[in-house]
Design a protein around this motif. Structure first.
Motif, PDB file in Angstrom:
ATOM      1  N   ALA A 108      60.299  19.115  69.534  1.00 50.51           N
ATOM      2  CA  ALA A 108      60.224  19.229  68.071  1.00 50.51           C
ATOM      3  C   ALA A 108      60.868  18.008  67.403  1.00 50.51           C
ATOM      4  CB  ALA A 108      60.904  20.516  67.609  1.00 50.51           C
ATOM      5  N   VAL A 109      62.000  17.575  67.953  1.00 47.78           N
ATOM      6  CA  VAL A 109      62.697  16.401  67.401  1.00 47.78           C
ATOM      7  C   VAL A 109      61.851  15.146  67.598  1.00 47.78           C
ATOM      8  CG1 VAL A 109      64.706  14.889  67.651  1.00 47.78           C
ATOM      9  CG2 VAL A 109      65.000  17.364  67.637  1.00 47.78           C
ATOM     10  N   GLU A 110      61.230  15.010  68.772  1.00 48.70           N
ATOM     11  CA  GLU A 110      60.380  13.849  69.036  1.00 48.70           C
ATOM     12  C   GLU A 110      59.231  13.787  68.026  1.00 48.70           C
ATOM     13  OE1 GLU A 110      59.013  13.696  73.041  1.00 48.70           O
ATOM     14  OE2 GLU A 110      61.033  13.581  73.906  1.00 48.70           O
ATOM     15  N   TYR A 111      58.628  14.937  67.765  1.00 50.57           N
ATOM     16  CA  TYR A 111      57.519  14.986  66.806  1.00 50.57           C
ATOM     17  C   TYR A 111      58.021  14.616  65.401  1.00 50.57           C
ATOM     18  CZ  TYR A 111      53.823  16.766  63.812  1.00 50.57           C
ATOM     19  OH  TYR A 111      52.845  16.871  62.849  1.00 50.57           O
ATOM     20  N   GLU A 112      59.164  15.150  65.040  1.00 48.00           N
ATOM     21  CA  GLU A 112      59.748  14.879  63.716  1.00 48.00           C
ATOM     22  C   GLU A 112      60.010  13.374  63.550  1.00 48.00           C
ATOM     23  OE1 GLU A 112      63.691  16.256  61.110  1.00 48.00           O
ATOM     24  OE2 GLU A 112      63.741  16.262  63.310  1.00 48.00           O
ATOM     25  N   ILE A 113      60.536  12.752  64.586  1.00 47.21           N
ATOM     26  CA  ILE A 113      60.874  11.324  64.534  1.00 47.21           C
ATOM     27  C   ILE A 113      59.615  10.468  64.397  1.00 47.21           C
ATOM     28  CG2 ILE A 113      61.805   9.393  65.892  1.00 47.21           C
ATOM     29  CD1 ILE A 113      63.834  11.429  67.074  1.00 47.21           C
ATOM     30  N   ARG A 114      58.606  10.760  65.217  1.00 43.15           N
ATOM     31  CA  ARG A 114      57.369   9.969  65.176  1.00 43.15           C
ATOM     32  C   ARG A 114      56.705  10.083  63.801  1.00 43.15           C
ATOM     33  NH1 ARG A 114      57.377   5.810  68.557  1.00 43.15           N
ATOM     34  NH2 ARG A 114      57.411   6.406  70.763  1.00 43.15           N
ATOM     35  N   HIS A 115      56.721  11.261  63.248  1.00 39.21           N
ATOM     36  CA  HIS A 115      56.131  11.464  61.921  1.00 39.21           C
ATOM     37  C   HIS A 115      56.933  10.694  60.856  1.00 39.21           C
ATOM     38  CE1 HIS A 115      53.865  13.469  58.780  1.00 39.21           C
ATOM     39  NE2 HIS A 115      55.021  13.742  58.164  1.00 39.21           N
ATOM     40  N   PHE A 116      58.249  10.756  60.968  1.00 35.87           N
ATOM     41  CA  PHE A 116      59.143  10.090  60.012  1.00 35.87           C
ATOM     42  C   PHE A 116      58.974   8.561  60.045  1.00 35.87           C
ATOM     43  CE2 PHE A 116      63.466   8.076  59.715  1.00 35.87           C
ATOM     44  CZ  PHE A 116      63.587   8.123  58.330  1.00 35.87           C
ATOM     45  N   LEU A 117      58.740   8.001  61.234  1.00 35.80           N
ATOM     46  CA  LEU A 117      58.703   6.544  61.395  1.00 35.80           C
ATOM     47  C   LEU A 117      57.323   5.926  61.186  1.00 35.80           C
ATOM     48  CD1 LEU A 117      61.085   6.123  64.474  1.00 35.80           C
ATOM     49  CD2 LEU A 117      61.593   5.667  62.070  1.00 35.80           C
ATOM     50  N   LYS A 118      56.339   6.739  60.847  1.00 27.28           N
ATOM     51  CA  LYS A 118      54.989   6.203  60.597  1.00 27.28           C
ATOM     52  C   LYS A 118      55.038   5.204  59.442  1.00 27.28           C
ATOM     53  CE  LYS A 118      51.629   9.472  62.411  1.00 27.28           C
ATOM     54  NZ  LYS A 118      50.528  10.402  62.103  1.00 27.28           N
ATOM     55  N   GLY A 119      54.378   4.051  59.655  1.00 25.22           N
ATOM     56  CA  GLY A 119      54.324   3.022  58.619  1.00 25.22           C
ATOM     57  C   GLY A 119      55.532   2.117  58.570  1.00 25.22           C
ATOM     58  N   THR A 120      56.503   2.324  59.487  1.00 28.93           N
ATOM     59  CA  THR A 120      57.690   1.468  59.538  1.00 28.93           C
ATOM     60  C   THR A 120      57.602   0.537  60.747  1.00 28.93           C
ATOM     61  OG1 THR A 120      59.079   2.846  60.978  1.00 28.93           O
ATOM     62  CG2 THR A 120      58.968   3.451  58.631  1.00 28.93           C
ATOM     63  N   PHE A 121      58.548  -0.390  60.853  1.00 31.07           N
ATOM     64  CA  PHE A 121      58.541  -1.337  61.978  1.00 31.07           C
ATOM     65  C   PHE A 121      58.798  -0.646  63.310  1.00 31.07           C
ATOM     66  CE2 PHE A 121      63.029  -1.048  61.138  1.00 31.07           C
ATOM     67  CZ  PHE A 121      63.673  -1.347  62.341  1.00 31.07           C
TER      68      PHE A 121
END
Length: 630
Positions: A128-141
């Motif tokens: 769940a945390v991995e999914y949250e992180i990937r979603h959060f970092l979309k569009g960033t470096f």
């Protein structure tokens, strides 16, 4: 392989940043009593790790508490890459978000995502945390960066992280080589037996043991007594490395936020233009709002000057900042802006004009060529490549030379001689002054050859003092300018005078009559040397007689023997030739011998010999003359 890679930590408080660095390097970065007692990082901590290929990677462990974001920013300016750390049991928190925004504004482009404390959660929570992180970092470096899990109790996670760090170390990191060094001080302390020590990340250039460094503000110079990189004594520290400098300074003379540099030519600024992005999550920013600016390791209060009255969240604009204390910076330096109160990060960007002015509301973003041309206005009209002309720019010497070559090709810089250049804008200005002043002289004194070199040089400098801040065209530079104007067929040199290429003497009817009368008197006079007083007896305007005599002497029709006497150029040349031929077979000549040789009167002979003495053709020895030895 890089020898200057700095990796920083980033993330919310108590997400295991310090524990990870300690486990990875064996170095405890929390050194303060309060840090150990409270279990939180307050000051930036520093560690290093030697990789299998022998290279050393430096680490900066920044605080994760919201109260210490200022400290985090001062550490993040030295990052080449980041370990973006999120605890598995807590996930994304406020400082996770704020730190990410800061990293993006500082243009950090490389990183590894690390989920820590994985031993505290089950598999479902981790997914769940991995999914949250990937979603959060979309569009960033960090969107496509490697994501690793980490536990200080799992040696395999440590090995995996070191392998990823090695991969980053193998990447080409952009060069920070420069003609000068810059280090913004983040710590100052004293060691018994050594004295004052300052630390910081060497942002560009290099430093050598024994070098002199200038401290800004203060402009005081101190010698480097010793250098350490990652705890090892070195003779040279290079850009990108964490450096400790033992200086010949008292501990109260240097403060955190000061700049240390090998250059003594760095100027402060109170107004800067910046390329700025306002975070989407921020409130709108108003014209003249008071903000906090973070640059290097320094915090400065400022006011924002906007073309429009408002910047909306998510907007990217060029804006101006009016600072409340001096800043020492360069174009392309990154900055962060935070609100004055309550304090939170609102955006950031980079400086495009470090020496902006209040005039107008048009801000121009500077590329290498624009930056260099602007910097050149601080130098004398002509500059050479050995004047430190790149010290006020972000350009290395090699890039600077390449940029000048490009500008020469584009005719924005003119090459005057092998190592002398001038901006084309300034060249056109100087050329215009030259031609106008020469033309003015021709109109004022039409019978003269032109304007004297020194007079013209002085007039150009008088004009330029209003145009550029540092002005003095010296004789060497002036000769180079004249050479170009001659090659361009704009001017000609006659003796010590400068004339327009098209300039010709045109006599008025009155001048023509006086000229013929003067030459007739000289030709018919009983002696080749004629007193000027005899010529002034002619029944013509005395000013025209004086003007024509000056002109005829300048044009080598007459020769000035002394202030009272002149001579026609032809008899003068014949007399000189006769004397030189006499000296081919004789060592000395007296007045009587010279009189007989030239068939002059004794008075004229004496006058001519005194003239030859003055121009160092002959040398008098009591009653005889010899040829002057050169």
């Amino acid at each position: 392989m890089n020898n200057h890679l700095i990796i920083g930590t980033s993330g919310h408080i108590d997400h295991g940043k310090t524990a990870l660095i300690r486990d990875l390097t064996g170095i405890e970065t929390d050194r303060l009593k309060d840090e150990k007692a409270r279990g939180i990082t307050i000051e930036n901590g520093y560690a290093h790790l030697k990789l299998s290929d022998g290279s050393i990677v430096g680490f900066i462990d920044v605080p994760g508490h919201e109260k210490f974001v200022k400290t985090m920013i001062s550490g993040a300016i030295g990052f080449d890459a980041v370990l973006f750390i999120i605890a598995a049991d807590e996930g994304i928190k406020p400082q996770t978000i704020e730190h990410l925004h800061i990293l993006e504004h500082l243009d950090i482009r490389t990183g590894i995502i690390v989920i820590t404390k994985v031993d505290l959660v089950d598999k479902d929570r981790l997914q769940a945390v991995e999914y949250e992180i990937r979603h959060f970092l979309k569009g960033t470096f960090l969107e496509n960066s490697t994501l690793l899990t980490y536990s200080i109790f799992d040696s395999f996670s440590k090995e995996n992280l070191i392998r990823e760090i090695q991969k980053i170390n193998n990447l080409e990191i952009s060069s920070k080589e420069s003609s000068i060094s810059r280090l913004y001080v983040d710590r100052v302390f004293s060691i018994k037996g050594f004295g004052t020590v300052t630390t910081g990340t060497l942002m560009e250039g290099h430093m050598n043991k024994g070098d002199m460094l200038v401290q800004y503000p203060g402009n005081k110079s101190y010698r480097i007594k010793g250098l350490q990189v990652y705890g090892e004594n070195v003779e040279t520290a290079n850009f990108g490395q964490r450096v400790a400098i033992n200086l010949t300074a008292n501990i109260d003379e240097i403060s955190r936020g000061d700049l240390l540099s090998s250059s003594d030519k760095i100027d402060s600024t109170m107004i800067i233009d910046i390329h700025f992005k306002l975070d989407v999550s921020s409130e709108p920013v108003k014209h003249w709002q008071r903000l906090k600016l973070y640059h290097g390791t320094k915090e400065i209060l400022c006011r924002i000057a906007l073309v429009d009255d408002l910047i909306l969240p998510g907007d990217t604009k060029v804006i101006q900042l009016r600072l409340e204390e001096p800043l020492y910076c360069k174009a392309k330096d990154h900055i962060i802006l935070r609100t004055y109160s309550p304090v939170h990060t609102i955006g950031g960007g980079y400086i495009i004009n470090p020496f902006a002015t209040k005039k107008g509301k048009v801000f121009i973003e500077m590329d290498d060529e624009v930056e260099l041309l602007k910097s050149l206005k601080l130098f004398s009209p002509l500059f050479s490549l050995d004047q430190g002309i790149f010290e006020k720019t972000t350009l290395s010497f090699d890039l600077g030379v390449k940029t000048i070559d490009n500008l020469v090709e584009k005719m924005e810089i003119l090459k005057i001689s092998e190592n002398s250049f001038i901006t084309f804008e300034l060249w056109e200005h100087i050329k215009k002054i030259c031609l106008l002043e020469i033309e003015k002289e021709h109109k004022l004194n039409p019978l003269r050859n032109g304007i004297s070199k020194e007079t013209l040089r002085s007039k150009i400098n008088d004009h330029l003092v209003k145009y550029v801040p540092v002005v003095n065209i010296n004789k060497k530079d002036f000769s180079a300018i004249l050479s170009v104007l001659i090659n361009q067929e704009e001017i000609k040199i006659i003796g010590d005078s400068i004339a327009l290429k098209t300039h010709q003497i045109r006599y008025t009817d009155a001048q023509e009559r006086v000229k013929l009368a003067l030459l007739k008197v000289i030709e018919e006079y009983q002696q080749p040397i004629v007193p000027i007083s005899e010529l002034q007896k002619l029944n013509y305007d005395k000013n025209i007689i004086k003007e024509l005599l000056y002109h005829l002497i300048n044009y080598e029709i007459l020769v000035k023997i002394n202030d009272e006497n002149i001579m026609g150029v032809e008899p003068y040349k014949k007399s000189k030739e006769s004397l030189m031929k006499y000296f081919e077979n004789n060592k000395t000549i007296d007045v009587a011998q010279c009189r007989d040789l030239l068939a002059f009167s004794r008075k004229s002979t004496v006058l001519l010999l005194e003239h030859f003495d003055k121009i160092q053709l002959t040398k008098r020895n009591e009653n005889t003359r010899t040829l002057f030895k050169r």
